[in-house]
Each structure stands twice: as C-alpha cells, then as structure tokens.
Design an enzyme around this catalytic site. Sequence first.
Site, PDB file in Angstrom:
ATOM      1  CE1 TYR A 121      -2.867   8.853   1.630  1.00 21.05           C
ATOM      2  CE2 TYR A 121      -5.238   8.485   1.711  1.00 21.05           C
ATOM      3  CZ  TYR A 121      -4.102   8.779   0.993  1.00 21.05           C
ATOM      4  OH  TYR A 121      -4.186   9.002  -0.352  1.00 21.05           O
ATOM      5  CD  GLU A 122      -2.648   3.032   2.036  1.00 24.75           C
ATOM      6  OE1 GLU A 122      -1.673   2.311   1.757  1.00 24.75           O
ATOM      7  OE2 GLU A 122      -3.623   3.211   1.280  1.00 24.75           O
ATOM      8  N   GLY A 123       0.156   5.047   7.198  1.00 22.50           N
ATOM      9  CA  GLY A 123       1.419   5.176   7.914  1.00 22.50           C
ATOM     10  C   GLY A 123       1.953   6.595   7.800  1.00 22.50           C
TER      11      GLY A 123
ATOM     12  CB  ILE B 140       0.217   6.158  -0.309  1.00 20.24           C
ATOM     13  CG1 ILE B 140      -1.078   5.393  -0.018  1.00 20.24           C
ATOM     14  CG2 ILE B 140       0.118   7.576   0.240  1.00 20.24           C
ATOM     15  CD1 ILE B 140      -2.304   5.884  -0.778  1.00 20.24           C
TER      16      ILE B 140
ATOM     17  N   GLY C  49       0.807  -1.211   0.000  1.00 20.51           N
ATOM     18  CA  GLY C  49       0.000   0.000   0.000  1.00 20.51           C
ATOM     19  C   GLY C  49       0.839   1.258   0.000  1.00 20.51           C
TER      20      GLY C  49
END
Length: 380
Positions: free
Chosen positions: A362-364, A246, A242
Amino acid sequence: MNFEFSEEQIMIQQSARDYAQRELIKDVLDRDAKAEFPTHHVKALAELGFLGMLVDVKYDGGGMDTISYVLAMEEISKIDSSVSVIMSVNNSLVCYGIEAFGTEEQKEKWLKPLARGEKIGAFLLSEPEAGSDATSQRTTAIDKGDHYLVNGVKNWITSGNSASTYVLIAQTHAEKGHKGINAFIVDRHSPGITLGPHEDKMGMRSSDTHSVMFTDVVVPKENRLGEDGFGFKFAMKTLEGGRIGIAAQALGIAQGAYERALQYSKERKTFGTEIINHQAIAFKLAEMHTRIEAARFFCLKSAWLKDQGKPYGTASAMAKYWAAETAMYVTTEAVQIHGGYGYVKEYHVERLMREAKLTQIYEGTSEIQLMIISRAISNI
C-alpha cells in the site's frame, strides 16, 4: 545531517514507546483475532497529540517535526501497525493535504478537528481499476455550477467506516486525462455514500478497510482542494510524505520482530547452549540488525529533507522501498528463529510477518518505488 535527537524528540519517542508497551500490547492479539477497531487507543493517541502531530499549532496541531513523527510511528508500529496506520493516514495524507493545499476556510472547518483527533480522516485514491496507476480514475466529480456530483467506487480505504472526513480524488474532465483530476474534502455522512463490507485482511486486521461507493453525492464547490485540475498533483505530493510514514511503520515492524527474536535467542537452548551462540542464528540476527539500521537511516534522511524544505520525493521512495523489504525479511527470519513457536499467535512474530507484507503493497508498491527511484537516477 545530524541525527542526534533533541530532548523534545526523545520525549516524544519515549511517550509513544510507553503507551505502546504499556497499553497497546494488552489487547493487540485479541483485536487482531476479532478484527476489532481500536477505538479507545485512537482516542488515547489524540490525547497524546499524535493524530495531528505534524500540523501547525495555529490549526490545533502539535507543530512537531517529521523526525519526531518517524520516531513515534516506529514505536507504535513495534506493537500494533493497525493503530499506526490510522495515525499515519490522518497525519501524512489527510491533515497534510488540507494544510498544504487548502484554503483558510477549509483549514478552520476541516483541519482543526482532525488535528485535535476529534475526527479522523481517510484518503480515497485507489479504485478497482486504478491502484498503482492513479491516472486511471473512474470515479467522476461532474461540475454542476455551485457543486460537484460524485459517482464511483473507491477501494482499500483505511478507516473507511471510522473516518468522518474523506479526502477524495476524482475525475472531472476525462478528456484532459490526469490534468482533469480534482481533489475534494467530503463529509463521510453525505447522502449517497455507502460502504462495502469490512475487508477480511491477512494483517493489520484491527484497522477497518472498506470499499466506498458514491451515488450522486453532492460536494459543495468550496470543498475542492486547489485549482481546477490540481488533483493528480495533489495526490502525488501528498503521497511523497505518506511514504515516510509507511517507511517508519515498516521500520517499527522490523524492529519489533528483531527485538523479540533477539530476546528469544538468548532464552532458548539447544545442544547445551543458548541458540544465539550458534553461528547460524547469530548471523541471522546480524543481518537483521544491519538491514534495520540501513532502513532507519533512509527514514531519518527523508524526514530530515522534508523538515529542511528540500526535495524529498526520491528519498521517501527509497525509505519506503528498503524499509518494507526489510520488514518482510526480518519478520520472516524472526519466525524462523522462533521455530515452531514462531508459527503460533502467542509469540507475536507471525502477526508482525502478516503486517509486514502490506507495507510492500500500500501507498505505492515496492515496484512503484523502484520506478520512482529509477526515473530519478536516469535524470542525474
């Protein structure tokens, strides 16, 4: 590593660019203002094969490589990250997780419609008390023999309302900590699932984001992904890929803002010449371009490693960190180069700046990416 693109990769890149520049641009400002879901664009992406581009053709996917995915994500994100995040979540988090760790029955039932774009998916990990700390899951999935009973709340769910298929992370054995977490495929229309209001976001407003509440939701035993207790590893493995999506999104945001700033600097005149001829502006553009090229290398390297079957977790963290930081820097400078015009919606760069901010979160978050990188180098 050879980053000379194949004819197929160039064709995919051009296809994404053509659609973004011809169709997405038409209503991006209106959808941003109204926070309107891009239904017809999602359908068009499905027809182009972009919603399941990484899925094997035997599961009705595009069978494309990760470099092609990065190229397509960049082109879509130059114009509209609300659309590209839907594409990213469906490919990187939902389809990948089911294809990599699901049973053949799960792939037949759930993956194929997702890969064809007939349905879209959502990834449910974050909670009110479990964002960056994904081990602190409060949502429970209690084993009832032939099914699990799910209760809890998930936050910040991309496509929470529009998705038909949820990939859910929940705690089954609290006494085991992260080793007691499981992953499940959940029908979004199951009884007991309700949604919070549409989040009124700063950026990526055309993507629908909701909290999702579970009240005694029955999930069949056959919907569990992987062995009992595999859920945390499932989430971490899925997020590795993911991050590439991103990172490519952030790269596209940065490239889109840079191209607009470059064009504007060649048209806007002050003190008798185009502003690109002023060193203050020229140096800004040089710095923007250099940071973007570095971000592009990180994205392509992590994609290449994934395609080669090599470990790519640290590389994807580096790509996500640098591309997100670059997107924020470049979009801020693009607004500055536009001056007062950069502060109004017509010129797009203020929207790109709002979209860039989310890539740092987001996503870390960027801080989480640095933690991943620092742990990796401490073991060298």
